[in-house]
Motif scaffolding. Structure first.
Motif, PDB file in Angstrom:
ATOM      1  N   UNK A 270      -9.665   1.046  27.831  1.00 33.86           N
ATOM      2  CA  UNK A 270      -8.594   1.994  27.563  1.00 33.86           C
ATOM      3  C   UNK A 270      -7.326   1.665  28.349  1.00 33.86           C
ATOM      4  N   UNK A 271      -7.486   1.147  29.552  1.00 37.44           N
ATOM      5  CA  UNK A 271      -6.299   0.745  30.313  1.00 37.44           C
ATOM      6  C   UNK A 271      -5.596  -0.412  29.600  1.00 37.44           C
ATOM      7  N   UNK A 272      -6.369  -1.357  29.075  1.00 30.54           N
ATOM      8  CA  UNK A 272      -5.779  -2.461  28.307  1.00 30.54           C
ATOM      9  C   UNK A 272      -5.078  -1.935  27.059  1.00 30.54           C
ATOM     10  N   UNK A 273      -5.651  -0.906  26.432  1.00 29.21           N
ATOM     11  CA  UNK A 273      -5.035  -0.323  25.238  1.00 29.21           C
ATOM     12  C   UNK A 273      -3.749   0.405  25.593  1.00 29.21           C
ATOM     13  N   UNK A 274      -3.739   1.077  26.736  1.00 32.67           N
ATOM     14  CA  UNK A 274      -2.501   1.701  27.215  1.00 32.67           C
ATOM     15  C   UNK A 274      -1.404   0.646  27.360  1.00 32.67           C
ATOM     16  N   UNK A 275      -1.756  -0.492  27.929  1.00 36.27           N
ATOM     17  CA  UNK A 275      -0.779  -1.566  28.130  1.00 36.27           C
ATOM     18  C   UNK A 275      -0.271  -2.136  26.812  1.00 36.27           C
ATOM     19  N   UNK A 276      -1.128  -2.080  25.764  1.00 34.80           N
ATOM     20  CA  UNK A 276      -0.784  -2.707  24.487  1.00 34.80           C
ATOM     21  C   UNK A 276      -0.099  -1.754  23.510  1.00 34.80           C
ATOM     22  N   UNK A 277       0.078  -0.493  23.895  1.00 38.39           N
ATOM     23  CA  UNK A 277       0.644   0.504  22.990  1.00 38.39           C
ATOM     24  C   UNK A 277       1.904   1.125  23.602  1.00 38.39           C
ATOM     25  N   UNK A 278       2.531   1.995  22.815  1.00 39.39           N
ATOM     26  CA  UNK A 278       3.737   2.677  23.289  1.00 39.39           C
ATOM     27  C   UNK A 278       3.847   4.033  22.596  1.00 39.39           C
ATOM     28  N   UNK A 279       4.699   4.874  23.143  1.00 41.02           N
ATOM     29  CA  UNK A 279       4.991   6.150  22.509  1.00 41.02           C
ATOM     30  C   UNK A 279       3.794   7.071  22.404  1.00 41.02           C
ATOM     31  N   UNK A 280       3.654   7.712  21.242  1.00 35.03           N
ATOM     32  CA  UNK A 280       2.589   8.695  21.034  1.00 35.03           C
ATOM     33  C   UNK A 280       1.208   8.056  21.134  1.00 35.03           C
ATOM     34  N   UNK A 281       1.081   6.832  20.626  1.00 36.64           N
ATOM     35  CA  UNK A 281      -0.226   6.174  20.688  1.00 36.64           C
ATOM     36  C   UNK A 281      -0.646   5.954  22.143  1.00 36.64           C
ATOM     37  N   UNK A 282       0.290   5.501  22.952  1.00 33.33           N
ATOM     38  CA  UNK A 282      -0.023   5.283  24.370  1.00 33.33           C
ATOM     39  C   UNK A 282      -0.441   6.599  25.023  1.00 33.33           C
ATOM     40  N   UNK A 283       0.248   7.676  24.710  1.00 33.06           N
ATOM     41  CA  UNK A 283      -0.091   8.966  25.320  1.00 33.06           C
ATOM     42  C   UNK A 283      -1.451   9.449  24.859  1.00 33.06           C
ATOM     43  N   UNK A 284      -1.794   9.198  23.601  1.00 38.16           N
ATOM     44  CA  UNK A 284      -3.113   9.578  23.086  1.00 38.16           C
ATOM     45  C   UNK A 284      -4.216   8.867  23.859  1.00 38.16           C
ATOM     46  N   UNK A 285      -4.032   7.576  24.084  1.00 34.48           N
ATOM     47  CA  UNK A 285      -5.036   6.805  24.819  1.00 34.48           C
ATOM     48  C   UNK A 285      -5.102   7.272  26.272  1.00 34.48           C
ATOM     49  N   UNK A 286      -3.946   7.515  26.856  1.00 33.79           N
ATOM     50  CA  UNK A 286      -3.917   7.985  28.248  1.00 33.79           C
ATOM     51  C   UNK A 286      -4.688   9.296  28.403  1.00 33.79           C
ATOM     52  N   UNK A 287      -4.454  10.238  27.500  1.00 34.12           N
ATOM     53  CA  UNK A 287      -5.147  11.529  27.581  1.00 34.12           C
ATOM     54  C   UNK A 287      -6.647  11.355  27.366  1.00 34.12           C
ATOM     55  N   UNK A 288      -7.014  10.437  26.490  1.00 36.17           N
ATOM     56  CA  UNK A 288      -8.439  10.180  26.254  1.00 36.17           C
ATOM     57  C   UNK A 288      -9.090   9.620  27.513  1.00 36.17           C
ATOM     58  N   UNK A 289      -8.386   8.727  28.186  1.00 36.26           N
ATOM     59  CA  UNK A 289      -8.916   8.156  29.425  1.00 36.26           C
ATOM     60  C   UNK A 289      -9.061   9.233  30.496  1.00 36.26           C
ATOM     61  N   UNK A 290      -8.094  10.125  30.595  1.00 39.46           N
ATOM     62  CA  UNK A 290      -8.190  11.220  31.572  1.00 39.46           C
ATOM     63  C   UNK A 290      -9.397  12.102  31.280  1.00 39.46           C
TER      64      UNK A 290
END
Length: 315
Positions: A270-290
């Motif tokens: 998920x951290x790698x996915x955060x690095x590979x995304x931006x905007x709403x998608x990045x925030x979705x992954x960040x919240x999922x990781x939390x």
């Protein structure tokens, strides 16, 4: 210490180990040994022998997870681990039973499971083995394995709670123990009946009243994880590998990894996915990781390290 492989059980079938006629009743001490040999005793601890294995482990594992500790009084590590697991069994108040097997007195059981060194700790769910860990652990590390085991148990429909089988060690008798917090009763009852949606609703209700309730946050995250991983598409890993930008696939594979005990792998994905995304998608992954951090626990060292990596990825 071996790494735990928290997958759906089925690696080893112990159901062939049957109880001979005339064996002691479930819960009776094995071979006349004092309850909790090696310093471990408690209201949810059983000393198990070959004659009682079927009733005390296999049959009980149909309703509640049974944690099996293979130990020897000749092993200092075994003697040290026993009281840790016994104390946790009392604290968890029936969410699992602890079955202790002295390998010196029960060599056939040790051979059946392939025990080569002690202490060795496994779990049994519906007669099937789930490997846990080997070697003496402290309370925080042992608790992590137990919490992951209980998540796997719920995912496999094992939601019962054991009745006490004897007096608690170094504490009050079972009928004097502090009762469970009624605040979480509705959610826990729903989990006990397999009603995941009801449990989610109950935890969400509690969080509306008290948004900072850490136990409710953790409980909600665990139940949501179990629900998300109930019907995982067979091709999800292929999807994730072929398309790193497929956020849904990456999050679902991370869920599956976490359920399998591969915590660091789930976090790294998920951290790698955060690095590979931006905007709403990045925030979705960040919240999922939390949310997965809530499942594992804020004080877990793996969470602490992953939080640092997440911060570095975001900034």
């Amino acid at each position: 210490m071996s790494q735990s492989n928290f997958s759906r059980p089925g690696a080893i079938d112990l159901s062939a180990l049957r109880k001979p006629a005339g064996a002691p009743a479930p819960g009776s001490p094995a071979g006349g040994a004092p309850a909790g040999g090696g310093g471990a005793a408690g209201s949810y601890v059983l000393n198990v022998s070959e004659p009682t294995f079927q009733s005390d482990v296999i049959e009980r594992s149909l309703q509640v997870p049974v944690v099996v500790e293979f130990w020897s009084p000749r092993s200092q590590a075994s003697v040290a681990l026993g009281p840790v697991l016994a104390a946790l069994s009392t604290e968890y108040a029936g969410k699992f039973l602890l079955a202790r097997i002295d390998i010196d007195a029960n060599p056939q059981l040790a051979q059946a499971v392939g025990v080569q060194t002690v202490p060795l700790v496994i779990a049994v769910l519906r007669g099937q083995v789930v490997p846990l860990f080997q070697g003496a652990l402290g309370e925080p590390e042992a608790r992590q394995y137990l919490d992951q085991l209980l998540t796997v148990a719920v995912a496999n429909g094992i939601t019962g709670r054991a009745e006490p089988v004897g007096p608690a060690a170094d504490g009050p008798a079972a009928d004097e123990e502090e009762p469970p917090n009624p605040r979480y009763e509705k959610a826990e009852n729903a989990i006990g009946t397999g009603d995941l949606d009801g449990a989610i609703a109950a935890y969400e209700e509690l969080l509306k009243e008290t948004p900072n309730d850490a136990e409710a946050k953790s409980g909600l995250a665990r139940v949501q994880l179990v629900k998300r991983t109930q019907d995982v598409p067979a091709d999800v890993r292929t999807r994730a590998a072929d398309n790193p930008a497929d956020v849904e696939a990456q999050m679902l594979v991370a869920d599956v990894d976490l359920m399998g005990g591969h915590v660091d792998d789930a976090f790294a994905r998920l951290i790698a996915t955060v690095q590979a995304t931006a905007g709403d998608e990045r925030n979705t992954v960040r919240l999922h990781l939390l949310e997965l951090f809530e499942v594992v626990g804020a004080d877990d060292e793996r969470v602490v390290k992953a939080r640092r990596r997440l911060m570095a990825a975001l900034f």
